[in-house]
Write a protein that holds these residues in place. Sequence first.
Motif, PDB file in Angstrom:
ATOM      1  N   UNK A   1       0.844  -1.201   0.000  1.00 15.81           N
ATOM      2  CA  UNK A   1       0.000   0.000   0.000  1.00 15.81           C
ATOM      3  C   UNK A   1       0.879   1.252   0.000  1.00 15.81           C
ATOM      4  N   UNK A   2       1.896   1.270   0.840  1.00 22.27           N
ATOM      5  CA  UNK A   2       2.792   2.434   0.905  1.00 22.27           C
ATOM      6  C   UNK A   2       3.485   2.667  -0.437  1.00 22.27           C
ATOM      7  N   UNK A   3       3.888   1.604  -1.091  1.00 24.79           N
ATOM      8  CA  UNK A   3       4.536   1.732  -2.400  1.00 24.79           C
ATOM      9  C   UNK A   3       3.559   2.245  -3.449  1.00 24.79           C
ATOM     10  N   UNK A   4       2.340   1.734  -3.437  1.00 22.46           N
ATOM     11  CA  UNK A   4       1.342   2.190  -4.407  1.00 22.46           C
ATOM     12  C   UNK A   4       0.986   3.664  -4.198  1.00 22.46           C
ATOM     13  N   UNK A   5       0.814   4.057  -2.949  1.00 25.73           N
ATOM     14  CA  UNK A   5       0.484   5.457  -2.655  1.00 25.73           C
ATOM     15  C   UNK A   5       1.649   6.363  -3.057  1.00 25.73           C
ATOM     16  N   UNK A   6       2.868   5.926  -2.809  1.00 25.23           N
ATOM     17  CA  UNK A   6       4.043   6.716  -3.205  1.00 25.23           C
ATOM     18  C   UNK A   6       4.089   6.908  -4.710  1.00 25.23           C
ATOM     19  N   UNK A   7       3.734   5.876  -5.454  1.00 24.14           N
ATOM     20  CA  UNK A   7       3.735   5.991  -6.915  1.00 24.14           C
ATOM     21  C   UNK A   7       2.651   6.949  -7.412  1.00 24.14           C
ATOM     22  N   UNK A   8       1.568   7.071  -6.672  1.00 29.65           N
ATOM     23  CA  UNK A   8       0.477   7.971  -7.075  1.00 29.65           C
ATOM     24  C   UNK A   8       0.690   9.415  -6.614  1.00 29.65           C
ATOM     25  N   UNK A   9       1.615   9.645  -5.704  1.00 27.88           N
ATOM     26  CA  UNK A   9       1.777  10.981  -5.113  1.00 27.88           C
ATOM     27  C   UNK A   9       2.157  12.084  -6.104  1.00 27.88           C
ATOM     28  N   UNK A  10       2.928  11.827  -7.162  1.00 28.05           N
ATOM     29  CA  UNK A  10       3.227  12.941  -8.087  1.00 28.05           C
ATOM     30  C   UNK A  10       2.004  13.518  -8.785  1.00 28.05           C
ATOM     31  N   UNK A  11       0.893  12.797  -8.783  1.00 25.70           N
ATOM     32  CA  UNK A  11      -0.312  13.297  -9.446  1.00 25.70           C
ATOM     33  C   UNK A  11      -1.035  14.367  -8.640  1.00 25.70           C
ATOM     34  N   UNK A  12      -0.555  14.644  -7.430  1.00 24.99           N
ATOM     35  CA  UNK A  12      -1.229  15.623  -6.580  1.00 24.99           C
ATOM     36  C   UNK A  12      -0.969  17.065  -7.004  1.00 24.99           C
ATOM     37  N   UNK A  13      -0.105  17.269  -7.965  1.00 23.98           N
ATOM     38  CA  UNK A  13       0.146  18.621  -8.481  1.00 23.98           C
ATOM     39  C   UNK A  13       0.499  18.537  -9.956  1.00 23.98           C
ATOM     40  N   UNK A  14       0.182  19.584 -10.665  1.00 21.18           N
ATOM     41  CA  UNK A  14       0.536  19.668 -12.072  1.00 21.18           C
ATOM     42  C   UNK A  14       1.839  20.422 -12.238  1.00 21.18           C
ATOM     43  N   UNK A  15       2.314  20.538 -13.464  1.00 22.11           N
ATOM     44  CA  UNK A  15       3.568  21.237 -13.697  1.00 22.11           C
ATOM     45  C   UNK A  15       3.497  22.739 -13.433  1.00 22.11           C
ATOM     46  N   UNK A  16       2.297  23.317 -13.513  1.00 22.61           N
ATOM     47  CA  UNK A  16       2.140  24.750 -13.274  1.00 22.61           C
ATOM     48  C   UNK A  16       0.911  24.971 -12.396  1.00 22.61           C
ATOM     49  N   UNK A  17       1.128  25.029 -11.095  1.00 26.36           N
ATOM     50  CA  UNK A  17       0.017  25.175 -10.152  1.00 26.36           C
ATOM     51  C   UNK A  17      -0.717  26.505 -10.322  1.00 26.36           C
ATOM     52  N   UNK A  18       0.002  27.571 -10.654  1.00 24.87           N
ATOM     53  CA  UNK A  18      -0.654  28.870 -10.839  1.00 24.87           C
ATOM     54  C   UNK A  18      -1.615  28.826 -12.021  1.00 24.87           C
ATOM     55  N   UNK A  19      -1.204  28.161 -13.095  1.00 25.12           N
ATOM     56  CA  UNK A  19      -2.083  28.017 -14.255  1.00 25.12           C
ATOM     57  C   UNK A  19      -3.315  27.197 -13.891  1.00 25.12           C
TER      58      UNK A  19
END
Length: 195
Positions: free
Chosen positions: A46-64
């Motif tokens: 579970x920890x490994x799966x959640x870690x793999x999904x964590x980069x999706x919590x932000x886009x490349x340009x948060x202000x946009x």
Amino acid sequence: MILHLRARRVPLALAASVGAAALIWALWLIFSDNRDSAALIVVLTIALMVSALSPTLAGPDEDLERAAALRWPRQRALHLLAAVAVVVVVLLATLLTGARFGPATLVLGTTAGLVGLTAACATVVGAARSWFLPLGWTVVAALFPQSSGTWGVLATWQSQPHTNGLAATVAAVLAVGGLATYAFFGAARSATADQ
């Protein structure tokens, strides 16, 4: 919406998360004599799966993204619920196979707690580093479980039996707190070179 998901690297994160679970499942199926996987393996998966999904919590340009005409709190909350659903559905699907990752209460509670903790970390340190604390804490808790004393159980809630009420409370607090924090504030903005 497809462009938004691709910008947040969702297809790659899903492939990595599900692929990691499939690899661990296959290794358990091949090398273990027991059909039910150990709770330690379930929690670390579970920890490994959640870690793999964590980069999706932000886009490349948060202000946009913040300038888009979307209801961001609702979108962020749905994003976290979808992450929980991915992990839970994948691991509960193994209950029908030769290597079972369960029980369901362990999978759901640990997943919700770790996704909430990851979301709270994304709010503070950004999505790129949001997986450090949840994964590190889970590995330490899995290696050194403490079953005596309230503080020991609180500190190692991930490695407690799924019937432990105090561990379930910690997971619920992390899940709700992380959901509320991330839904309201979003991921921390990353520093750019021109600032």
